[in-house]
Enzyme design. Structure first.
Site, PDB file in Angstrom:
ATOM      1  N   HIS A 303      49.289  36.617 -38.992  1.00  0.00           N
ATOM      2  CA  HIS A 303      47.879  36.265 -38.831  1.00  0.00           C
ATOM      3  C   HIS A 303      47.755  34.751 -38.753  1.00  0.00           C
ATOM      4  O   HIS A 303      48.492  34.028 -39.411  1.00  0.00           O
ATOM      5  CB  HIS A 303      47.062  36.774 -40.032  1.00  0.00           C
ATOM      6  CG  HIS A 303      45.596  36.848 -39.749  1.00  0.00           C
ATOM      7  ND1 HIS A 303      44.768  35.772 -39.884  1.00  0.00           N
ATOM      8  CD2 HIS A 303      44.833  37.875 -39.313  1.00  0.00           C
ATOM      9  CE1 HIS A 303      43.540  36.126 -39.555  1.00  0.00           C
ATOM     10  NE2 HIS A 303      43.540  37.380 -39.202  1.00  0.00           N
ATOM     11  N   ASP A 360      45.123  45.403 -38.907  1.00  0.00           N
ATOM     12  CA  ASP A 360      45.421  46.427 -37.888  1.00  0.00           C
ATOM     13  C   ASP A 360      46.618  47.306 -38.243  1.00  0.00           C
ATOM     14  O   ASP A 360      46.868  48.295 -37.551  1.00  0.00           O
ATOM     15  CB  ASP A 360      45.679  45.728 -36.544  1.00  0.00           C
ATOM     16  CG  ASP A 360      44.414  45.061 -36.037  1.00  0.00           C
ATOM     17  OD1 ASP A 360      44.449  43.858 -35.749  1.00  0.00           O
ATOM     18  OD2 ASP A 360      43.375  45.743 -35.989  1.00  0.00           O
TER      19      ASP A 360
HETATM   20  C1  SDX Z   1      43.298  40.331 -35.609  1.00  0.00           C
HETATM   21  O1  SDX Z   1      41.831  35.691 -36.221  1.00  0.00           O
HETATM   22  C2  SDX Z   1      41.383  36.736 -36.824  1.00  0.00           C
HETATM   23  O2  SDX Z   1      40.708  36.663 -37.856  1.00  0.00           O
HETATM   24  C3  SDX Z   1      41.724  38.052 -36.161  1.00  0.00           C
HETATM   25  C4  SDX Z   1      41.403  39.328 -36.937  1.00  0.00           C
HETATM   26  C5  SDX Z   1      39.907  39.551 -37.067  1.00  0.00           C
HETATM   27  O3  SDX Z   1      39.507  40.238 -38.003  1.00  0.00           O
HETATM   28  O4  SDX Z   1      39.160  39.114 -36.150  1.00  0.00           O
HETATM   29  O5  SDX Z   1      41.995  39.259 -38.232  1.00  0.00           O
HETATM   30  C6  SDX Z   1      41.954  40.568 -36.221  1.00  0.00           C
HETATM   31  O6  SDX Z   1      43.366  39.972 -34.461  1.00  0.00           O
HETATM   32  C7  SDX Z   1      44.526  40.482 -36.466  1.00  0.00           C
HETATM   33  C8  SDX Z   1      45.844  40.125 -35.710  1.00  0.00           C
HETATM   34  C9  SDX Z   1      46.244  41.322 -34.846  1.00  0.00           C
HETATM   35  N1  SDX Z   1      47.397  40.946 -33.970  1.00  0.00           N
HETATM   36  C10 SDX Z   1      48.625  41.443 -34.215  1.00  0.00           C
HETATM   37  O7  SDX Z   1      48.921  42.166 -35.173  1.00  0.00           O
HETATM   38  C11 SDX Z   1      49.648  41.063 -33.151  1.00  0.00           C
HETATM   39  C12 SDX Z   1      50.967  40.666 -33.816  1.00  0.00           C
HETATM   40  N2  SDX Z   1      50.775  39.349 -34.471  1.00  0.00           N
HETATM   41  C13 SDX Z   1      51.156  38.167 -33.773  1.00  0.00           C
HETATM   42  O8  SDX Z   1      51.149  38.204 -32.413  1.00  0.00           O
HETATM   43  C14 SDX Z   1      50.637  36.896 -34.440  1.00  0.00           C
HETATM   44  O9  SDX Z   1      50.921  36.993 -35.772  1.00  0.00           O
HETATM   45  C15 SDX Z   1      49.172  36.493 -34.243  1.00  0.00           C
HETATM   46  C16 SDX Z   1      48.825  36.387 -32.805  1.00  0.00           C
HETATM   47  C17 SDX Z   1      48.260  37.443 -34.929  1.00  0.00           C
HETATM   48  C18 SDX Z   1      48.993  35.123 -34.894  1.00  0.00           C
HETATM   49  O10 SDX Z   1      49.915  34.291 -34.303  1.00  0.00           O
HETATM   50  P1  SDX Z   1      49.779  32.682 -34.327  1.00  0.00           P
HETATM   51  O11 SDX Z   1      48.975  32.246 -35.484  1.00  0.00           O
HETATM   52  O12 SDX Z   1      49.391  32.217 -32.975  1.00  0.00           O
HETATM   53  O13 SDX Z   1      51.242  32.242 -34.668  1.00  0.00           O
HETATM   54  P2  SDX Z   1      52.450  32.218 -33.657  1.00  0.00           P
HETATM   55  O14 SDX Z   1      52.331  33.320 -32.642  1.00  0.00           O
HETATM   56  O15 SDX Z   1      52.611  30.825 -33.187  1.00  0.00           O
HETATM   57  O16 SDX Z   1      53.619  32.620 -34.654  1.00  0.00           O
HETATM   58  C19 SDX Z   1      54.085  31.690 -35.622  1.00  0.00           C
HETATM   59  C20 SDX Z   1      55.535  32.105 -35.871  1.00  0.00           C
HETATM   60  C21 SDX Z   1      56.337  32.217 -34.577  1.00  0.00           C
HETATM   61  O17 SDX Z   1      57.679  31.988 -34.893  1.00  0.00           O
HETATM   62  P3  SDX Z   1      58.291  30.468 -34.632  1.00  0.00           P
HETATM   63  O18 SDX Z   1      58.268  30.264 -33.133  1.00  0.00           O
HETATM   64  O19 SDX Z   1      57.376  29.519 -35.397  1.00  0.00           O
HETATM   65  O20 SDX Z   1      59.685  30.531 -35.228  1.00  0.00           O
HETATM   66  O21 SDX Z   1      55.544  33.417 -36.454  1.00  0.00           O
HETATM   67  C22 SDX Z   1      56.187  34.321 -35.552  1.00  0.00           C
HETATM   68  C23 SDX Z   1      56.200  33.669 -34.204  1.00  0.00           C
HETATM   69  O22 SDX Z   1      57.298  34.109 -33.424  1.00  0.00           O
HETATM   70  N3  SDX Z   1      55.385  35.548 -35.536  1.00  0.00           N
HETATM   71  C24 SDX Z   1      55.882  36.774 -35.453  1.00  0.00           C
HETATM   72  C25 SDX Z   1      54.775  37.636 -35.529  1.00  0.00           C
HETATM   73  N4  SDX Z   1      53.664  36.915 -35.656  1.00  0.00           N
HETATM   74  C26 SDX Z   1      54.039  35.624 -35.645  1.00  0.00           C
HETATM   75  N5  SDX Z   1      57.144  37.221 -35.308  1.00  0.00           N
HETATM   76  C27 SDX Z   1      57.294  38.580 -35.244  1.00  0.00           C
HETATM   77  N6  SDX Z   1      56.277  39.473 -35.321  1.00  0.00           N
HETATM   78  C28 SDX Z   1      55.014  39.044 -35.461  1.00  0.00           C
HETATM   79  N7  SDX Z   1      54.003  39.917 -35.520  1.00  0.00           N
END
Ligand code: SDX
Length: 425
Positions: A303, A360
């Site tokens: 998140h 989720d």
């Molecule tokens: C919602 O914003 C809100 O409040 C949203 C929400 C709401 O109520 O409105 O809470 C609802 O959208 C919840 C999120 C649902 N999405 C997912 O579950 C999709 C899977 N999650 C990821 O794609 C990710 O965690 C995000 C998009 C939710 C957040 O990502 P960020 O903050 O943009 O961070 P990032 O993608 O830059 O990741 C940071 C690091 C990375 O690694 P590094 O390159 O720094 O080494 O964390 C890793 C990412 O690769 N990472 C993950 C991961 N999420 C982040 N690695 C593996 N699996 C994951 N799910």
């Protein structure tokens, strides 16, 4: 207590004010930065940038705290109805009994949609995704209601219409996509029960409301009702800043929520868990999620704001156990989800990246148990989030500092060049 920060560049010193939130959050007010320094800031994805000051929802991502108008979401999930929560978010306080009764009557009176809208549904391909239909139908609502002269009355009427009709629009897409007889809202059913009845009642098998199923939906919608400046709420505020109608701004919010990185994740989680169940490749899924070369992400994990367990996921996980036990359902996907969580939370990669289950991760298990089809999961999220979108939009248009959202950029394209006639290319 006014504080400031100093920016020093090329021997010049610039002072910028610091502003404080009511929970001690601090921000550097850069609204005069370009005028004073010629600089802009760059923050891809806005991870470090506040877009507004808001009094609606407070999140502490490090501690896993979520409050609507100061009330912890746990207390609302336990004691409030979804209507009370919607009223709280939009009006800033819980309703009195009389106000809640009046609100309920208004929601009932506006629960039907114009019969001519059926033609739109009939012409969507049956395989259309319900989120695309919902976004279109919310925008189309505008065409059926001439704008009232009195702005305040127009806004209040639009808010009530949207809150009430969104259920009917969603249930219509479900029934019509299956060729089933449409079920109308009933005056004797409350908000959540009415939606379930419109979804599942049938002339040959009357739908029996189960209080635990209704409670599960109520809690699901309360937990999704607002979440400060997330992607879809920011879309509502940004589109709304151009002074479009609330219908258009909400339609934009629905479109943004559809994305698998945002609200679409609840559907993506179930698809991911189903694939793991079929291929029995849980450990491989965890390894793929950690592999930078692999675009696969553990859906429902991570998140932008929560760097601790999402408090909503905690409630959803308990709700999943409760609903499945009550309905005597054994869903292997819940066991897989729990095992996946256990593996991930012990894995250094997830620990170092502060990746925990988000709202989720378990919500789809609850929706499956109450009979919602997977492609409707994000529609249910949208119905829950609607009061939050409305509250945030209303706060933005009431803000005396409200202005058109128009970010700047750092240009990295070619320097000036000339047009080349086609015969010389
Ligand atoms: C919602 O914003 C809100 O409040 C949203 C929400 C709401 O109520 O409105 O809470 C609802 O959208 C919840 C999120 C649902 N999405 C997912 O579950 C999709 C899977 N999650 C990821 O794609 C990710 O965690 C995000 C998009 C939710 C957040 O990502 P960020 O903050 O943009 O961070 P990032 O993608 O830059 O990741 C940071 C690091 C990375 O690694 P590094 O390159 O720094 O080494 O964390 C890793 C990412 O690769 N990472 C993950 C991961 N999420 C982040 N690695 C593996 N699996 C994951 N799910």
């Amino acid at each position: 207590m006014s504080e400031s920060v100093k920016l020093i560049y090329n021997g010049n010193e610039f002072e910028l004010p610091v502003i404080f939130g009511s929970e001690g959050e601090r921000a550097i007010d850069i609204s005069t930065l370009r005028e004073k320094t010629g600089f802009i800031t760059l923050d891809t994805g806005y991870a470090n940038t506040g877009s507004c000051e808001s009094a609606i929802t407070y999140i502490n991502g490090e501690k896993g705290i979520l409050r609507y108008r100061g009330i912890p979401v746990e207390q609302l999930a336990e004691h409030a109805t979804f209507k009370e929560t919607a009223y709280l978010l939009i009006n800033g306080r819980l309703p009195t009994r009389e106000e809640l009764t009046r609100f309920s009557v208004l929601l009932n009176d506006h629960s039907l949609v114009h019969e001519d809208m059926r033609a739109f549904y009939e012409n969507f391909p049956r395989s259309s995704h319900p989120m695309g239909i919902l976004s279109s139908m919310v925008n189309a609502l505008r065409s059926f209601y001439p704008e009232l002269q009195n702005l305040e009355e127009e806004i209040n009427m639009t808010v009530t219409r949207l809150l009430s009709k969104v259920r009917t629009l969603a249930a219509l897409s479900y029934k019509i996509s299956r060729g089933h007889k449409v079920v109308y809202p009933r005056p004797d059913l409350a908000y959540c029960s009415n939606f379930l009845n419109m979804m599942f009642d049938s002339p040959v098998r009357p739908y029996e409301l189960d209080e635990d199923v209704v409670r599960a939906l109520r809690v699901f919608w309360i937990l999704h009702a607002d979440h400060e400046q997330n992607c879809s709420t920011s879309a509502v505020r940004l589109v709304g800043s151009a002074r479009v109608t609330l219908y258009a701004a909400i339609s934009a919010g629905i479109a943004a929520l559809w994305g698998p990185l945002h609200g679409g994740a609840n559907q993506a989680v179930i698809e991911m868990l189903s694939e793991i169940a079929e291929k029995k490749n849980m450990k491989k899924a965890v390894e793929r999620a950690k592999d930078k070369k692999d675009p696969f992400r553990l859906m429902g994990f991570g998140h932008r704001v929560y760097k601790a367990y999402d408090p909503r996921a905690r409630i959803m996980k308990k709700m999943a156990d409760k609903v499945l036990a009550k309905l005597n359902i054994s869903d292997p996907l819940l066991d897989i989800a729990k095992e996946l969580e256990e593996i991930a939370l012990k894995d250094d990669y997830f620990i170092e990246h502060h990746l925990y289950p988000n709202v989720d991760f378990y919500s789809g298990i609850v929706l499956r148990a109450i009979g919602i089809p997977t492609n409707m999961f994000t529609v249910l999220f949208a119905i829950g989030r609607l009061p939050g979108w409305i509250a945030q939009w209303r706060e933005s248009i009431d803000d005396p500092k409200w202005k058109l959202y128009r970010p700047r950029q750092i240009y990295i394209g070619p320097k000036e060049t000339s047009f080349v006639p086609i015969d010389e290319r």
